[in-house]
Design a protein around this motif. Structure first.
Motif, PDB file in Angstrom:
ATOM      1  N   ARG A   6      -3.553   9.528   2.357  1.00  0.00           N
ATOM      2  CA  ARG A   6      -2.908   9.755   1.058  1.00  0.00           C
ATOM      3  C   ARG A   6      -2.234   8.478   0.581  1.00  0.00           C
ATOM      4  O   ARG A   6      -1.680   7.716   1.368  1.00  0.00           O
ATOM      5  CB  ARG A   6      -1.878  10.871   1.196  1.00  0.00           C
ATOM      6  N   LYS A   7      -2.300   8.272  -0.708  1.00  0.00           N
ATOM      7  CA  LYS A   7      -1.688   7.091  -1.305  1.00  0.00           C
ATOM      8  C   LYS A   7      -0.286   7.463  -1.774  1.00  0.00           C
ATOM      9  O   LYS A   7      -0.105   8.088  -2.813  1.00  0.00           O
ATOM     10  CB  LYS A   7      -2.527   6.584  -2.482  1.00  0.00           C
ATOM     11  N   LEU A   9       3.976   6.418  -2.346  1.00  0.00           N
ATOM     12  CA  LEU A   9       4.841   5.317  -2.764  1.00  0.00           C
ATOM     13  C   LEU A   9       5.509   4.716  -1.536  1.00  0.00           C
ATOM     14  O   LEU A   9       6.063   5.435  -0.707  1.00  0.00           O
ATOM     15  CB  LEU A   9       5.906   5.860  -3.726  1.00  0.00           C
ATOM     16  N   ASP A  10       5.422   3.384  -1.380  1.00  0.00           N
ATOM     17  CA  ASP A  10       6.079   2.746  -0.248  1.00  0.00           C
ATOM     18  C   ASP A  10       7.031   1.655  -0.736  1.00  0.00           C
ATOM     19  O   ASP A  10       7.136   1.374  -1.927  1.00  0.00           O
ATOM     20  CB  ASP A  10       5.055   2.185   0.748  1.00  0.00           C
ATOM     21  N   LEU A  11       7.704   1.030   0.220  1.00  0.00           N
ATOM     22  CA  LEU A  11       8.729   0.040  -0.100  1.00  0.00           C
ATOM     23  C   LEU A  11       8.137  -1.188  -0.792  1.00  0.00           C
ATOM     24  O   LEU A  11       8.789  -1.804  -1.647  1.00  0.00           O
ATOM     25  CB  LEU A  11       9.457  -0.361   1.192  1.00  0.00           C
ATOM     26  N   GLN A  12       6.889  -1.547  -0.434  1.00  0.00           N
ATOM     27  CA  GLN A  12       6.244  -2.704  -1.066  1.00  0.00           C
ATOM     28  C   GLN A  12       6.041  -2.465  -2.562  1.00  0.00           C
ATOM     29  O   GLN A  12       6.269  -3.361  -3.385  1.00  0.00           O
ATOM     30  CB  GLN A  12       4.912  -3.003  -0.394  1.00  0.00           C
ATOM     31  N   HIS A  13       5.596  -1.259  -2.916  1.00  0.00           N
ATOM     32  CA  HIS A  13       5.436  -0.922  -4.332  1.00  0.00           C
ATOM     33  C   HIS A  13       6.767  -1.089  -5.063  1.00  0.00           C
ATOM     34  O   HIS A  13       6.848  -1.718  -6.129  1.00  0.00           O
ATOM     35  CB  HIS A  13       4.978   0.532  -4.498  1.00  0.00           C
ATOM     36  N   VAL A  14       7.826  -0.506  -4.485  1.00  0.00           N
ATOM     37  CA  VAL A  14       9.134  -0.490  -5.149  1.00  0.00           C
ATOM     38  C   VAL A  14       9.644  -1.911  -5.365  1.00  0.00           C
ATOM     39  O   VAL A  14      10.071  -2.281  -6.479  1.00  0.00           O
ATOM     40  CB  VAL A  14      10.152   0.340  -4.332  1.00  0.00           C
ATOM     41  N   PHE A  15       9.595  -2.745  -4.305  1.00  0.00           N
ATOM     42  CA  PHE A  15      10.124  -4.107  -4.434  1.00  0.00           C
ATOM     43  C   PHE A  15       9.264  -4.969  -5.346  1.00  0.00           C
ATOM     44  O   PHE A  15       9.780  -5.818  -6.081  1.00  0.00           O
ATOM     45  CB  PHE A  15      10.269  -4.752  -3.043  1.00  0.00           C
ATOM     46  N   SER A  16       7.968  -4.744  -5.322  1.00  0.00           N
ATOM     47  CA  SER A  16       7.084  -5.490  -6.217  1.00  0.00           C
ATOM     48  C   SER A  16       7.428  -5.201  -7.679  1.00  0.00           C
ATOM     49  O   SER A  16       7.522  -6.115  -8.512  1.00  0.00           O
ATOM     50  CB  SER A  16       5.628  -5.121  -5.929  1.00  0.00           C
ATOM     51  N   TRP A  17       7.658  -3.939  -7.990  1.00  0.00           N
ATOM     52  CA  TRP A  17       7.988  -3.545  -9.363  1.00  0.00           C
ATOM     53  C   TRP A  17       9.391  -4.012  -9.751  1.00  0.00           C
ATOM     54  O   TRP A  17       9.629  -4.403 -10.893  1.00  0.00           O
ATOM     55  CB  TRP A  17       7.869  -2.031  -9.528  1.00  0.00           C
ATOM     56  N   LEU A  18      10.353  -3.956  -8.805  1.00  0.00           N
ATOM     57  CA  LEU A  18      11.705  -4.439  -9.091  1.00  0.00           C
ATOM     58  C   LEU A  18      11.702  -5.924  -9.417  1.00  0.00           C
ATOM     59  O   LEU A  18      12.418  -6.392 -10.315  1.00  0.00           O
ATOM     60  CB  LEU A  18      12.639  -4.158  -7.905  1.00  0.00           C
ATOM     61  N   LEU A  19      10.873  -6.689  -8.685  1.00  0.00           N
ATOM     62  CA  LEU A  19      10.749  -8.128  -8.965  1.00  0.00           C
ATOM     63  C   LEU A  19      10.087  -8.370 -10.312  1.00  0.00           C
ATOM     64  O   LEU A  19      10.518  -9.226 -11.083  1.00  0.00           O
ATOM     65  CB  LEU A  19       9.955  -8.807  -7.844  1.00  0.00           C
ATOM     66  N   THR A  20       9.039  -7.615 -10.595  1.00  0.00           N
ATOM     67  CA  THR A  20       8.331  -7.755 -11.875  1.00  0.00           C
ATOM     68  C   THR A  20       9.265  -7.476 -13.055  1.00  0.00           C
ATOM     69  O   THR A  20       9.219  -8.164 -14.076  1.00  0.00           O
ATOM     70  CB  THR A  20       7.127  -6.800 -11.927  1.00  0.00           C
ATOM     71  N   ASP A  21      10.112  -6.469 -12.891  1.00  0.00           N
ATOM     72  CA  ASP A  21      11.044  -6.098 -13.958  1.00  0.00           C
ATOM     73  C   ASP A  21      12.325  -6.926 -13.932  1.00  0.00           C
ATOM     74  O   ASP A  21      13.254  -6.651 -14.701  1.00  0.00           O
ATOM     75  CB  ASP A  21      11.395  -4.606 -13.847  1.00  0.00           C
ATOM     76  N   LYS A  22      12.380  -7.927 -13.009  1.00  0.00           N
ATOM     77  CA  LYS A  22      13.520  -8.844 -12.894  1.00  0.00           C
ATOM     78  C   LYS A  22      14.833  -8.106 -12.629  1.00  0.00           C
ATOM     79  O   LYS A  22      15.896  -8.482 -13.119  1.00  0.00           O
ATOM     80  CB  LYS A  22      13.646  -9.707 -14.158  1.00  0.00           C
ATOM     81  N   LEU A 130       2.121   8.357  -7.115  1.00  0.00           N
ATOM     82  CA  LEU A 130       0.814   7.823  -6.730  1.00  0.00           C
ATOM     83  C   LEU A 130      -0.013   8.838  -5.945  1.00  0.00           C
ATOM     84  O   LEU A 130      -1.225   8.665  -5.783  1.00  0.00           O
ATOM     85  CB  LEU A 130       0.991   6.550  -5.880  1.00  0.00           C
ATOM     86  N   ASP A 131       0.644   9.896  -5.470  1.00  0.00           N
ATOM     87  CA  ASP A 131      -0.029  10.911  -4.656  1.00  0.00           C
ATOM     88  C   ASP A 131      -0.257  12.153  -5.513  1.00  0.00           C
ATOM     89  O   ASP A 131       0.597  13.031  -5.606  1.00  0.00           O
ATOM     90  CB  ASP A 131       0.855  11.243  -3.441  1.00  0.00           C
ATOM     91  N   LEU A 132      -1.440  12.210  -6.157  1.00  0.00           N
ATOM     92  CA  LEU A 132      -1.712  13.283  -7.114  1.00  0.00           C
ATOM     93  C   LEU A 132      -2.962  14.088  -6.764  1.00  0.00           C
ATOM     94  O   LEU A 132      -3.548  14.738  -7.629  1.00  0.00           O
ATOM     95  CB  LEU A 132      -1.848  12.699  -8.533  1.00  0.00           C
ATOM     96  N   GLU A 133      -3.348  14.083  -5.501  1.00  0.00           N
ATOM     97  CA  GLU A 133      -4.564  14.790  -5.114  1.00  0.00           C
ATOM     98  C   GLU A 133      -4.439  16.307  -5.250  1.00  0.00           C
ATOM     99  O   GLU A 133      -5.435  17.018  -5.336  1.00  0.00           O
ATOM    100  CB  GLU A 133      -4.938  14.441  -3.670  1.00  0.00           C
TER     101      GLU A 133
END
Length: 593
Positions: A6-7, A9-22, A130-133
């Protein structure tokens, strides 16, 4: 062939988006990531990555640098995924319906919670966008379009456990009665039900679970009263929160009968007797271990027995007068009145205006080891160890007057009479005051000067009132603005303020606040209540007006000349302080005269 992972949400997703949104600085991102990773590794296996980030207690890098609380992070995630944010309000969810959509195991597996159900649409809260199966499967089974919303992951986990467990208890209790349809709980069918012996046992484990959950739920929601109300086709459960009733949910009639029987059993009431009103009390504890007392009252109605539970917080009696809402000058005057060795001090106001709380707070402050404080009440609201409390017993002709007469032989210093309802009680209160005791009591009048007229109407001679009455206080409760969302009302008309204070010399405040609504206050704009007080001190001139049998208008004018601030002016002061709104004050007070 193995099933694909299953796909989620993990910590990498969260931190990647937090960085992108500054929202976090690149320089400190690695250290924060490691800190959150450590919390996930050492915390519960079900910990959500947003929860781990929230526990790091960081602030957003972008102005206004808000704290990244779990609620804030959930709203941010919802906006990023272009999905609505949903604050789960258990008071607004019909859990008995939504729990039928899926099993508790299925909900826990995908960490999802059904929150709304209509004929065509099913709203489901998730913290795993992200988990919508599961979406297609639920849409097919429910035969409805699935609408996704993002909600706080901790709330989802908590309410999955509560909603499904409670719904199962209600279903099982209803099934145990041998009837799948809700009974019409009117008198004729109650007799038939008793004959068929299909009532649910009050000690059934499902009923125990429902009642226990109901109480803890009411404590969490800051309810002051719980209403169990039988209707024609169902039974309603309502909570009073900050003075306003909210419908919580509906349960089948047979389940309500068993719930009422269980509560009456715990309150040492006659479970069999349903034809006459009864009173009882229960002492229990919150999840935090704090003692709470519930006062029970039953009433026979057309569709069965109605039960109201009033919740008393023992912490109330340890509050100070300013914490109840007393302005400093009124608190000083009240302390001076209640510090006198003898005389009568009255508190007036409608039911639910906080009179008992004021009296208990005052008596608690006065009840030192050097004095004997005795009360006669109907019923005893809160049991307090520092008082000697007696309850009126109408069945054995123990009235308020009889109670005061008995207390007079108990060497009291201070006597509190629950309510002066008749001339006999008023005469005993006056007798107690004349013989050197301080007497506190309540009356039901609209304002402080009206208390004098009420006693005169009961038949109390004016010369006895002059000799004993030292002060009267009228009070009301108003809802206080939520500190999280209140906002300045830029469109507040000055004419409205002028109509509120009329000829009283009081300038309009620089800013007036309005109710907005946020998740903290359940979108009402208000959270908690405070008191408005109108304190009349009996002066020589006021006594002269009583002697001349003056009308209410002359008494009111003299009391204001002696320094009494009317309830509306007390409310205006609260508005100027930003505590409440003009709508609240107008709702509970009458115009100046």
């Amino acid at each position: 062939m193995t099933k694909a992972a299953r796909k989620t949400l993990d910590l990498q997703h969260v931190f990647s988006w937090l960085l992108t949104d500054k929202l976090i600085d690149k320089a400190g991102a690695r250290a924060l990531y490691n800190q959150a990773q450590g919390l996930l590794r050492n915390g519960p296996t079900t910990m959500h990555p947003l929860t781990a980030v929230a526990q790091c207690k960081i602030r957003a890098a972008e102005p206004p640098h808000q704290p990244m609380t779990l609620e804030w992070l959930t709203e941010w995630l919802a906006a990023r995924m272009q999905l609505p944010f949903f604050r789960i309000d258990p008071l607004k969810i019909d859990f008995t319906r939504v729990a039928d959509v899926m099993s508790a195991t299925y909900a826990a597996r995908f960490n999802i919670l059904p929150v709304e159900l209509t004929a065509t649409e099913l709203t489901i809260a998730t913290a795993e966008p992200l988990d919508l199966e599961w979406v297609d499967e639920i849409a097919r089974i429910s035969r409805r379009q699935v609408r996704l919303v993002i909600a706080n992951p901790v709330d989802i986990a908590q309410y999955i456990s509560q909603f499904f467990s409670l719904a199962k208890s209600i279903r099982d209790a209803n099934r145990a009665s041998g009837q799948d349809l809700a009974l019409r709980n009117n008198f004729e069918q109650l007799v038939e039900l008793g004959r068929s012996n299909k009532q649910v046992d009050a000690n059934d484990q499902h009923i125990i679970n429902i009642v226990d959950w109901l109480w803890q739920y009411a404590f969490e929601q800051r309810a002051s009263d719980i209403h169990l109300e039988p209707k024609r086709d169902f039974c309603a459960v309502r909570f009073r929160i900050d003075g306003v009733l909210h419908q919580v949910y509906q349960v089948p009639a047979v389940v309500m009968i068993a719930m009422t029987a269980r509560i009456k059993l715990l309150g040492r009431m006659d479970v069999i007797e349903k034809r006459r009103p009864q009173d009882g009390r229960i002492k229990t504890r919150t999840n935090a271990g704090q003692e709470v007392e519930l006062r029970l009252s039953t009433l026979p109605t057309a569709f069965g027995e109605k039960l109201v539970m009033r919740i008393f917080d023992p912490e109330v009696v340890v509050k100070t007068l300013p914490e109840l809402g007393f302005p400093p000058d009124d608190a000083a005057r009240w302390d001076a009145l209640t510090s006198r060795p003898h005389g009568i001090v009255l508190v007036t106001g409608p039911t639910g205006s906080g009179k008992t709380t004021t009296l208990y707070t005052t008596l608690k402050a006065l009840a030192t080891p050097q004095v004997n404080v005795c009360t006669v009440e109907d019923p005893i609201e809160m049991v307090e160890a520092s008082f000697n409390q007696m309850q009126v017993q109408h069945g054995i002709d123990l009235s308020f007057a009889d109670g005061v007469r008995a207390l007079m032989r108990q060497d009291p210093d201070i006597i509190m009479i629950g309510e002066i309802r008749d001339l006999q009680t008023a005469e005993m209160a006056i007798q107690a005051a004349l013989t050197g005791h301080l007497v506190l009591s309540t009356l039901h009048t609209n304002d402080a000067p009206s208390a004098v007229m009420r006693l005169l109407e009961l038949g109390v001679p004016h010369y006895l009132l002059e000799a004993t009455l030292t002060g009267v206080m009228a009070q009301r409760l108003v809802r206080t603005l939520c500190t999280h969302c209140k906002a300045v009302d830029d469109e507040f008309p000055v004419t409205l303020w002028e109509s509120l204070v009329q000829e009283w010399p009081m300038q309009a405040p620089a800013a007036v606040y309005r109710a907005v609504g946020c998740p903290e206050c359940r979108q009402t704009g208000y959270r908690g209540r405070t008191g408005l007080y109108e304190l009349l001190t009996v002066t020589q001139k006021f006594s002269g007006e009583i002697r001349e049998n003056a009308d209410i208008h002359r008494l009111r004018r003299q009391s204001m000349a002696d320094g009494m601030k009317p309830l509306r002016i007390a409310g205006a002061a609260k508005i100027a302080e930003g505590v409440t709104t003009i709508e609240e004050v107008l709702k509970v007070t009458s115009a100046l005269s």
